[in-house]
Design a protein around this motif. Structure first.
Motif, PDB file in Angstrom:
ATOM      1  N   ASP A   1       0.918  -1.180   0.051  1.00 58.71           N
ATOM      2  CA  ASP A   1      -0.006   0.022  -0.031  1.00 58.71           C
ATOM      3  C   ASP A   1       0.936   1.396   0.023  1.00 58.71           C
ATOM      4  O   ASP A   1       0.373   2.190  -0.077  1.00 58.71           O
ATOM      5  N   ASP A   2       2.166   1.131   0.082  1.00 58.28           N
ATOM      6  CA  ASP A   2       3.013   2.214   0.173  1.00 58.28           C
ATOM      7  C   ASP A   2       3.355   2.654  -1.163  1.00 58.28           C
ATOM      8  O   ASP A   2       4.149   3.448  -1.547  1.00 58.28           O
ATOM      9  N   PHE A   3       3.141   1.534  -2.310  1.00 55.82           N
ATOM     10  CA  PHE A   3       3.769   1.867  -3.507  1.00 55.82           C
ATOM     11  C   PHE A   3       3.267   3.210  -4.323  1.00 55.82           C
ATOM     12  O   PHE A   3       4.176   4.018  -4.617  1.00 55.82           O
ATOM     13  N   ALA A   4       2.154   3.743  -4.208  1.00 52.29           N
ATOM     14  CA  ALA A   4       1.703   4.790  -4.588  1.00 52.29           C
ATOM     15  C   ALA A   4       2.332   5.937  -4.091  1.00 52.29           C
ATOM     16  O   ALA A   4       2.540   7.044  -4.798  1.00 52.29           O
ATOM     17  N   ASP A   5       2.579   5.910  -2.749  1.00 53.07           N
ATOM     18  CA  ASP A   5       3.288   7.046  -2.385  1.00 53.07           C
ATOM     19  C   ASP A   5       4.768   7.396  -2.725  1.00 53.07           C
ATOM     20  O   ASP A   5       5.316   8.641  -2.778  1.00 53.07           O
ATOM     21  N   LEU A   6       5.320   6.270  -3.526  1.00 48.57           N
ATOM     22  CA  LEU A   6       6.719   6.618  -4.092  1.00 48.57           C
ATOM     23  C   LEU A   6       6.766   7.566  -5.399  1.00 48.57           C
ATOM     24  O   LEU A   6       7.557   8.261  -5.836  1.00 48.57           O
ATOM     25  N   CYS A   7       5.403   7.346  -6.012  1.00 51.97           N
ATOM     26  CA  CYS A   7       5.203   7.941  -7.382  1.00 51.97           C
ATOM     27  C   CYS A   7       5.292   9.176  -7.645  1.00 51.97           C
ATOM     28  O   CYS A   7       5.798   9.764  -8.690  1.00 51.97           O
ATOM     29  N   GLY A   8       4.770  10.126  -6.850  1.00 54.05           N
ATOM     30  CA  GLY A   8       4.520  11.528  -6.814  1.00 54.05           C
ATOM     31  C   GLY A   8       6.060  12.184  -6.813  1.00 54.05           C
ATOM     32  O   GLY A   8       6.385  12.780  -7.723  1.00 54.05           O
ATOM     33  N   PRO A   9       6.820  11.661  -5.739  1.00 56.55           N
ATOM     34  CA  PRO A   9       8.324  12.429  -5.569  1.00 56.55           C
ATOM     35  C   PRO A   9       9.127  11.895  -6.567  1.00 56.55           C
ATOM     36  O   PRO A   9       9.830  12.720  -7.036  1.00 56.55           O
ATOM     37  N   LEU A  10       8.845  10.777  -7.112  1.00 53.57           N
ATOM     38  CA  LEU A  10       9.799   9.962  -8.215  1.00 53.57           C
ATOM     39  C   LEU A  10       9.336  10.812  -9.577  1.00 53.57           C
ATOM     40  O   LEU A  10      10.329  11.239 -10.342  1.00 53.57           O
ATOM     41  N   ARG A  11       8.286  11.106  -9.607  1.00 60.19           N
ATOM     42  CA  ARG A  11       7.654  11.872 -10.880  1.00 60.19           C
ATOM     43  C   ARG A  11       8.246  13.406 -10.774  1.00 60.19           C
ATOM     44  O   ARG A  11       8.813  13.915 -12.017  1.00 60.19           O
ATOM     45  N   ASP A  12       8.262  14.100  -9.636  1.00 59.84           N
ATOM     46  CA  ASP A  12       8.555  15.379  -9.392  1.00 59.84           C
ATOM     47  C   ASP A  12      10.267  15.361  -9.501  1.00 59.84           C
ATOM     48  O   ASP A  12      10.884  16.412 -10.108  1.00 59.84           O
ATOM     49  N   ALA A  13      11.003  14.333  -9.577  1.00 61.11           N
ATOM     50  CA  ALA A  13      12.269  14.289  -9.828  1.00 61.11           C
ATOM     51  C   ALA A  13      12.649  13.824 -11.235  1.00 61.11           C
ATOM     52  O   ALA A  13      13.811  13.889 -11.533  1.00 61.11           O
ATOM     53  N   GLY A  14      11.838  13.809 -11.952  1.00 63.45           N
ATOM     54  CA  GLY A  14      11.750  13.758 -13.447  1.00 63.45           C
ATOM     55  C   GLY A  14      12.095  12.282 -13.922  1.00 63.45           C
ATOM     56  O   GLY A  14      12.737  11.798 -14.995  1.00 63.45           O
ATOM     57  N   VAL A  15      11.526  11.315 -13.094  1.00 58.63           N
ATOM     58  CA  VAL A  15      11.820   9.789 -13.203  1.00 58.63           C
ATOM     59  C   VAL A  15      10.556   9.143 -13.271  1.00 58.63           C
ATOM     60  O   VAL A  15       9.487   9.372 -12.736  1.00 58.63           O
ATOM     61  N   ILE A  16      10.564   7.984 -14.202  1.00 56.67           N
ATOM     62  CA  ILE A  16       9.308   7.089 -14.317  1.00 56.67           C
ATOM     63  C   ILE A  16       9.497   6.166 -13.154  1.00 56.67           C
ATOM     64  O   ILE A  16      10.570   5.808 -13.053  1.00 56.67           O
ATOM     65  N   PRO A  17       8.337   6.179 -12.201  1.00 54.57           N
ATOM     66  CA  PRO A  17       8.537   5.355 -11.027  1.00 54.57           C
ATOM     67  C   PRO A  17       8.640   3.871 -11.253  1.00 54.57           C
ATOM     68  O   PRO A  17       9.605   3.123 -10.871  1.00 54.57           O
ATOM     69  N   PHE A  18       7.858   3.249 -12.263  1.00 54.74           N
ATOM     70  CA  PHE A  18       7.872   1.792 -12.370  1.00 54.74           C
ATOM     71  C   PHE A  18       7.772   1.491 -13.841  1.00 54.74           C
ATOM     72  O   PHE A  18       6.923   1.903 -14.716  1.00 54.74           O
ATOM     73  N   ALA A  19       9.097   0.925 -14.073  1.00 55.55           N
ATOM     74  CA  ALA A  19       8.943   0.349 -15.858  1.00 55.55           C
ATOM     75  C   ALA A  19       8.112  -1.102 -15.652  1.00 55.55           C
ATOM     76  O   ALA A  19       7.967  -1.589 -14.844  1.00 55.55           O
TER      77      ALA A  19
ATOM     78  N   ALA B   1      -0.508  -8.315 -14.958  1.00 54.46           N
ATOM     79  CA  ALA B   1      -1.465  -9.444 -14.056  1.00 54.46           C
ATOM     80  C   ALA B   1      -0.556  -9.719 -12.730  1.00 54.46           C
ATOM     81  O   ALA B   1      -1.237 -10.167 -11.969  1.00 54.46           O
ATOM     82  N   ARG B   2       0.908  -9.629 -12.815  1.00 58.35           N
ATOM     83  CA  ARG B   2       1.740 -10.059 -11.652  1.00 58.35           C
ATOM     84  C   ARG B   2       1.188  -9.151 -10.662  1.00 58.35           C
ATOM     85  O   ARG B   2       1.025  -9.659  -9.596  1.00 58.35           O
ATOM     86  N   TYR B   3       1.157  -7.840 -10.979  1.00 61.06           N
ATOM     87  CA  TYR B   3       0.713  -6.499  -9.972  1.00 61.06           C
ATOM     88  C   TYR B   3      -0.923  -7.320  -9.264  1.00 61.06           C
ATOM     89  O   TYR B   3      -0.900  -6.925  -8.063  1.00 61.06           O
ATOM     90  N   MET B   4      -1.809  -7.494 -10.147  1.00 66.46           N
ATOM     91  CA  MET B   4      -3.073  -7.815  -9.597  1.00 66.46           C
ATOM     92  C   MET B   4      -2.893  -9.079  -8.732  1.00 66.46           C
ATOM     93  O   MET B   4      -3.854  -9.215  -7.723  1.00 66.46           O
ATOM     94  N   SER B   5      -1.849  -9.838  -8.655  1.00 69.40           N
ATOM     95  CA  SER B   5      -1.860 -11.214  -8.069  1.00 69.40           C
ATOM     96  C   SER B   5      -1.326 -10.789  -6.443  1.00 69.40           C
ATOM     97  O   SER B   5      -1.776 -11.505  -5.724  1.00 69.40           O
ATOM     98  N   TYR B   6      -0.813  -9.620  -6.402  1.00 72.88           N
ATOM     99  CA  TYR B   6       0.101  -9.391  -4.987  1.00 72.88           C
ATOM    100  C   TYR B   6      -1.005  -9.324  -4.152  1.00 72.88           C
ATOM    101  O   TYR B   6      -0.416  -9.923  -2.866  1.00 72.88           O
ATOM    102  N   GLN B   7      -1.711  -8.482  -3.948  1.00 74.59           N
ATOM    103  CA  GLN B   7      -2.748  -8.127  -2.784  1.00 74.59           C
ATOM    104  C   GLN B   7      -3.402  -9.393  -2.374  1.00 74.59           C
ATOM    105  O   GLN B   7      -3.433  -9.832  -1.049  1.00 74.59           O
ATOM    106  N   PRO B   8      -4.040 -10.184  -3.275  1.00 70.98           N
ATOM    107  CA  PRO B   8      -4.564 -11.596  -2.980  1.00 70.98           C
ATOM    108  C   PRO B   8      -3.821 -12.386  -2.314  1.00 70.98           C
ATOM    109  O   PRO B   8      -4.313 -13.176  -1.441  1.00 70.98           O
ATOM    110  N   PHE B   9      -2.629 -12.441  -2.832  1.00 61.91           N
ATOM    111  CA  PHE B   9      -1.558 -13.645  -2.273  1.00 61.91           C
ATOM    112  C   PHE B   9      -1.335 -13.211  -0.913  1.00 61.91           C
ATOM    113  O   PHE B   9      -1.156 -13.825   0.107  1.00 61.91           O
TER     114      PHE B   9
END
Length: 441
Positions: A179-197, A207-215
């Motif tokens: 649940d902390d993943f989304a918190d990374l994205c704003g600061p990384l975007r502000d630094a001119g970086v794509i957060p997740f390739a 689909a891997r990402y979709m599997s994580y929370q249920p697992f």
């Protein structure tokens, strides 16, 4: 130990059709009779220049030296949709080659029920090599009832790789929970970086990402129940996962136009320093630890394993561990030659594949670290000694084909904000209700 360079495959025959010899249906895995040399075929869904094919080709050439008339025809179709279409066509015509790549999917289960595959567990026990395999490598290939009909040739762990310099530049740290993943994205975007390739073209990475929370929230049994439509994705677990992915999309976590980016595009975004995080398996270690990485990336790559969540039912060291697409063996084409070659192949394979820098599904052989690779290479592989007992199975190998296709298509729409989590779960539940009964009793 010094790294050995193996000769690349040259001139592997790409047959348009497979030369098949129907050998009758044997009574059991173990074969008796004369070993007569002939050409056998392996239909492959792997890169033609990959380590597995290179090693298998070398071993097959050595086997041919003492078995006149023997040849292994490697028919490669790396494009997965095209490969699956070819496999389904051959299966429908009852013309499966001696070996063919396949996962423990509902389609493969149908082939097993039709008596078209050799019982691999029984065969490996007959060959006295069953106990040499890593249990997790075999478990990845099993069906829900525990039966085993595919031979693994890989053993890889999936991590989140990240650029420590980009994290420091953006003032963010490794997330403690999903649940902390989304918190990374704003600061990384502000630094001119794509957060997740992300490779959005192929479907399975998202689909891997979709599997994580249920697992994490419900364990591996959730997927087993979902694929049979025994639970609904619109339940609390599935809704949370869907809302989490929608939040990643709205937070700008992925590159614009990610849905048109392919596998190498995603990898290159990360290894060039344009993206901060990249989810992929240890099969990409050579690229991630290469001495040719650009400055600012070289020496700044680290990894973290799948984060936990509040109320998790799986352990921190439980995550996605794969033994790759397995090899099925045609029951119709199985004869003394096929069994004898397979025994020779597996007796030689482990010591050869580790020389390419990859782990083996057969325990006991140490990986040869490529010359010039960073210390990250050995450190990542050392995680094999810390693995838990549960694994997060990829959803694309478990869902029925129609639901899998719809899930992958609609995940893109969900992340892009074109449909809501409620619309997404409702559609997938309806697709499951219609199609799951066709594949699961």
């Amino acid at each position: 130990m010094k790294h050995k360079k193996r000769l690349a495959i040259a001139g592997v025959a790409m047959a348009a059709t497979l030369t098949l010899i129907g050998c009758g249906t044997p009574a059991g895995p173990s074969q008796e009779g004369e070993i007569v040399g002939r050409e056998i075929s392996w239909l492959l869904s792997r890169p033609a220049d990959g380590g597995i094919i290179t090693v298998v080709k070398e071993i097959a050439d050595e086997y041919a030296e003492t078995h006149p008339g023997f040849a292994l025809n490697l028919v490669t179709t790396p494009d997965r949709p095209s490969y699956l279409q070819k496999l389904e066509t051959l299966a429908a015509a009852d013309q499966l080659p001696e070996f063919f790549d396949t996962d423990a999917t509902p389609f493969t289960r149908k082939l097993v029920d039709q008596g078209k595959l050799v019982d691999v567990e029984a065969l490996l026990k007959d060959l006295d090599i069953y106990d040499d395999f890593r249990p997790l490598a075999l478990d990845y290939q099993r069906f829900d009832d525990g039966s085993l009909y595919m031979v693994p040739f890989e053993f890889e762990m999936e991590f989140f790789w990240y650029n420590t310099a980009l994290f420091e530049q953006a003032g963010v740290t490794v997330p403690e929970t999903l649940d902390d993943f989304a918190d990374l994205c704003g600061p990384l975007r502000d630094a001119g970086v794509i957060p997740f390739a992300l490779d959005g073209q192929d479907g399975w990475p998202l689909a891997r990402y979709m599997s994580y929370q249920p697992f994490r929230l419900a364990g591996p049994d959730y997927l087993n129940e979902l694929k049979r439509a025994e639970v609904e994705l619109s339940d609390e677990v599935g809704t949370h996962a869907s809302e989490w992915l929608a939040e990643l999309g709205s937070s700008g976590c992925f590159a614009e136009g990610f849905s048109s980016q392919g596998y190498t595009d995603a990898r290159d975004l990360f290894t060039s320093g344009q993206a901060a995080v990249y989810q992929i398996g240890t099969w990409e270690l050579a690229a991630l630890t290469s001495p040719d990485l650009p400055e600012g990336v070289k020496g700044n790559i680290d990894f973290f394993t799948l984060p936990t969540v509040e109320g998790a039912v799986t352990a921190d060291n439980d995550y996605t561990v794969v033994s790759g697409i397995g090899m099925g063996i045609s029951q119709k084409a199985f004869d003394p030659l096929v069994e004898d070659f397979l025994k020779f192949l597996l007796s030689e394979y482990s010591d050869r594949i580790v020389e390419t820098g990859h782990m083996s599904p057969i325990a006991g052989s140490d990986v040869v670290i490529p010359e010039g690779a960073s210390e990250l290479y050995a450190r990542a592989l050392a995680e094999v000694d810390n693995l838990g007992d549960e694994t997060a199975f990829p959803w694309d190998t478990q869902l029925d084909p129609t639901t899998n296709s719809r899930l992958q298509q609609d995940l893109v729409l969900l992340v892009q904000g074109e449909i809501t989590p409620e619309q997404f779960t409702k559609t997938i539940d309806a697709t499951l209700a219609e199609n799951a009964p066709k594949f699961f009793d």
